[in-house]
Design a protein around this motif. Structure first.
Motif, PDB file in Angstrom:
ATOM      1  N   GLY A 274       0.749  -1.103  -0.115  1.00  0.00           N
ATOM      2  CA  GLY A 274      -0.085  -0.113   0.072  1.00  0.00           C
ATOM      3  C   GLY A 274       0.898   1.372  -0.056  1.00  0.00           C
ATOM      4  O   GLY A 274       1.978   1.315   0.066  1.00  0.00           O
ATOM      5  N   GLY A 275       0.125   2.205  -0.156  1.00  0.00           N
ATOM      6  CA  GLY A 275       0.864   3.746  -0.080  1.00  0.00           C
ATOM      7  C   GLY A 275      -0.485   4.684  -0.145  1.00  0.00           C
ATOM      8  O   GLY A 275      -1.424   4.532  -0.053  1.00  0.00           O
TER       9      GLY A 275
ATOM     10  N   ASN B 103      -8.126  -5.330  -8.612  1.00  0.00           N
ATOM     11  CA  ASN B 103      -7.099  -5.996  -7.654  1.00  0.00           C
ATOM     12  C   ASN B 103      -6.572  -5.061  -6.728  1.00  0.00           C
ATOM     13  O   ASN B 103      -5.651  -5.182  -6.110  1.00  0.00           O
ATOM     14  CB  ASN B 103      -5.978  -6.604  -8.415  1.00  0.00           C
ATOM     15  CG  ASN B 103      -5.084  -5.970  -9.191  1.00  0.00           C
ATOM     16  OD1 ASN B 103      -5.085  -4.669  -9.252  1.00  0.00           O
ATOM     17  ND2 ASN B 103      -4.178  -6.475  -9.855  1.00  0.00           N
ATOM     18  N   PHE B 104      -7.371  -3.985  -6.492  1.00  0.00           N
ATOM     19  CA  PHE B 104      -6.568  -2.896  -5.715  1.00  0.00           C
ATOM     20  C   PHE B 104      -8.089  -2.225  -4.994  1.00  0.00           C
ATOM     21  O   PHE B 104      -9.190  -2.237  -5.501  1.00  0.00           O
ATOM     22  CB  PHE B 104      -5.955  -1.680  -6.267  1.00  0.00           C
ATOM     23  CG  PHE B 104      -6.315  -1.154  -7.341  1.00  0.00           C
ATOM     24  CD1 PHE B 104      -6.896   0.265  -6.867  1.00  0.00           C
ATOM     25  CD2 PHE B 104      -6.662  -1.465  -8.474  1.00  0.00           C
ATOM     26  CE1 PHE B 104      -7.672   0.883  -8.154  1.00  0.00           C
ATOM     27  CE2 PHE B 104      -7.257  -0.731  -9.736  1.00  0.00           C
ATOM     28  CZ  PHE B 104      -7.607   0.562  -9.222  1.00  0.00           C
ATOM     29  N   SER B 105      -7.556  -1.344  -3.873  1.00  0.00           N
ATOM     30  CA  SER B 105      -8.836  -0.427  -3.324  1.00  0.00           C
ATOM     31  C   SER B 105      -8.429   0.938  -3.202  1.00  0.00           C
ATOM     32  O   SER B 105      -6.928   1.067  -2.789  1.00  0.00           O
ATOM     33  CB  SER B 105      -9.507  -1.212  -1.947  1.00  0.00           C
ATOM     34  OG  SER B 105      -8.620  -1.379  -1.148  1.00  0.00           O
ATOM     35  N   LEU B 106      -9.153   1.798  -3.166  1.00  0.00           N
ATOM     36  CA  LEU B 106      -8.670   3.069  -2.714  1.00  0.00           C
ATOM     37  C   LEU B 106      -9.692   3.858  -1.802  1.00  0.00           C
ATOM     38  O   LEU B 106     -10.875   3.468  -1.754  1.00  0.00           O
ATOM     39  CB  LEU B 106      -9.010   4.162  -3.971  1.00  0.00           C
ATOM     40  CG  LEU B 106      -8.272   3.518  -5.160  1.00  0.00           C
ATOM     41  CD1 LEU B 106      -8.799   4.603  -6.510  1.00  0.00           C
ATOM     42  CD2 LEU B 106      -6.800   3.808  -5.039  1.00  0.00           C
ATOM     43  N   ARG B 107      -8.988   4.503  -0.714  1.00  0.00           N
ATOM     44  CA  ARG B 107      -9.837   5.065   0.294  1.00  0.00           C
ATOM     45  C   ARG B 107      -9.485   6.432   0.538  1.00  0.00           C
ATOM     46  O   ARG B 107      -7.949   6.770   0.497  1.00  0.00           O
ATOM     47  CB  ARG B 107      -9.555   4.570   1.417  1.00  0.00           C
ATOM     48  CG  ARG B 107     -10.232   3.309   1.576  1.00  0.00           C
ATOM     49  CD  ARG B 107     -11.545   2.997   1.562  1.00  0.00           C
ATOM     50  NE  ARG B 107     -11.854   1.396   1.638  1.00  0.00           N
ATOM     51  CZ  ARG B 107     -11.982   0.790   0.488  1.00  0.00           C
ATOM     52  NH1 ARG B 107     -11.828   1.147  -0.701  1.00  0.00           N
ATOM     53  NH2 ARG B 107     -12.453  -0.424   0.543  1.00  0.00           N
TER      54      ARG B 107
ATOM     55  N   GLU C 291      -5.247   6.710  -0.272  1.00  0.00           N
ATOM     56  CA  GLU C 291      -4.881   5.400   0.297  1.00  0.00           C
ATOM     57  C   GLU C 291      -5.072   4.299  -0.779  1.00  0.00           C
ATOM     58  O   GLU C 291      -6.248   4.038  -1.030  1.00  0.00           O
ATOM     59  CB  GLU C 291      -5.120   4.927   1.759  1.00  0.00           C
ATOM     60  CG  GLU C 291      -4.776   5.850   2.667  1.00  0.00           C
ATOM     61  CD  GLU C 291      -5.363   5.461   4.107  1.00  0.00           C
ATOM     62  OE1 GLU C 291      -5.819   4.374   4.153  1.00  0.00           O
ATOM     63  OE2 GLU C 291      -5.161   6.106   5.083  1.00  0.00           O
ATOM     64  N   TYR C 292      -3.964   3.548  -0.951  1.00  0.00           N
ATOM     65  CA  TYR C 292      -4.239   2.613  -2.381  1.00  0.00           C
ATOM     66  C   TYR C 292      -3.691   1.321  -1.576  1.00  0.00           C
ATOM     67  O   TYR C 292      -2.618   1.268  -0.737  1.00  0.00           O
ATOM     68  CB  TYR C 292      -2.961   2.881  -3.168  1.00  0.00           C
ATOM     69  CG  TYR C 292      -3.191   1.955  -4.193  1.00  0.00           C
ATOM     70  CD1 TYR C 292      -3.753   2.213  -5.627  1.00  0.00           C
ATOM     71  CD2 TYR C 292      -2.412   0.818  -4.252  1.00  0.00           C
ATOM     72  CE1 TYR C 292      -3.505   1.363  -6.556  1.00  0.00           C
ATOM     73  CE2 TYR C 292      -2.498  -0.196  -5.388  1.00  0.00           C
ATOM     74  CZ  TYR C 292      -2.902   0.305  -6.702  1.00  0.00           C
ATOM     75  OH  TYR C 292      -2.978  -0.608  -7.707  1.00  0.00           O
ATOM     76  N   LEU C 293      -4.269   0.146  -1.775  1.00  0.00           N
ATOM     77  CA  LEU C 293      -4.131  -0.895  -1.004  1.00  0.00           C
ATOM     78  C   LEU C 293      -4.196  -2.031  -2.114  1.00  0.00           C
ATOM     79  O   LEU C 293      -5.106  -2.112  -2.987  1.00  0.00           O
ATOM     80  CB  LEU C 293      -5.082  -1.186   0.314  1.00  0.00           C
ATOM     81  CG  LEU C 293      -4.832  -2.671   0.767  1.00  0.00           C
ATOM     82  CD1 LEU C 293      -3.362  -2.568   1.563  1.00  0.00           C
ATOM     83  CD2 LEU C 293      -5.936  -2.935   1.856  1.00  0.00           C
ATOM     84  N   PHE C 294      -3.267  -3.002  -2.043  1.00  0.00           N
ATOM     85  CA  PHE C 294      -3.063  -4.210  -3.089  1.00  0.00           C
ATOM     86  C   PHE C 294      -2.730  -5.282  -2.318  1.00  0.00           C
ATOM     87  O   PHE C 294      -1.682  -5.298  -1.603  1.00  0.00           O
ATOM     88  CB  PHE C 294      -2.165  -3.802  -4.289  1.00  0.00           C
ATOM     89  CG  PHE C 294      -1.792  -4.813  -5.304  1.00  0.00           C
ATOM     90  CD1 PHE C 294      -2.643  -5.236  -6.112  1.00  0.00           C
ATOM     91  CD2 PHE C 294      -0.462  -5.462  -5.119  1.00  0.00           C
ATOM     92  CE1 PHE C 294      -2.268  -6.552  -6.917  1.00  0.00           C
ATOM     93  CE2 PHE C 294       0.135  -6.417  -5.911  1.00  0.00           C
ATOM     94  CZ  PHE C 294      -0.864  -6.868  -6.745  1.00  0.00           C
TER      95      PHE C 294
END
Length: 144
Positions: A60-61, A111-115, A136-139
């Motif tokens: 993530g980042g 294949n990812f999510s954003l918040r 925020e990015y999550l993979f």
């Protein structure tokens, strides 16, 4: 097993694609770009850059989405000797910022999510203003 790690540029590309799927590209006079604006641009641009990026299993980042809008010209200045008589176009920042924030908040891609981390704030850089949104990015890496 092949590595499924993503680079920050790939993550920026995912964010760019999400923004490109909205009305934003047709509303701005410039471009949605990764890392930097076209040199000397005076158009409305959206720039995505990386603040933090890791390589954990839940990779993530945090990314900046910066909206650039030209200042309103020939504005009344309180100081009669002011050289810069421009002001930020707050209404335009809010309009574009709402579209971008709505697109990036609680979005689940392939294949990812954003918040949203920050739904937007106006920041001053001398005579230029930007509207900064943090995402925020999550993979999930499947090779670990």
């Amino acid at each position: 097993m092949e590595k499924t790690i993503k680079s920050s540029l790939e993550a920026q590309g995912d964010i760019k694609a999400r923004l490109a799927s909205t009305a934003l590209p047709s509303l701005i006079s410039g471009q949605i770009r990764q890392n930097m604006r076209v040199l000397g641009s005076t158009k409305e641009d959206v720039v995505i850059n990386t603040l933090i990026w890791d390589a954990d299993q839940f990779q993530g980042g945090i990314f900046n989405v910066n909206i650039h809008v030209p200042n309103l010209k020939n504005q009344t200045a309180e100081n009669p000797t002011a050289k810069d008589i421009t002001q930020p176009d707050i209404a335009r920042f809010e309009q574009l910022g709402k579209i971008a924030s709505a697109a990036l908040d609680f979005y689940d891609g392939f294949n990812f999510s954003l918040r949203l981390r920050s739904p937007g704030k106006l920041e001053n850089y001398g005579t230029e203003w930007i509207y900064n949104i943090q995402v925020e990015y999550l993979f999930l890496r499947e090779d670990i």
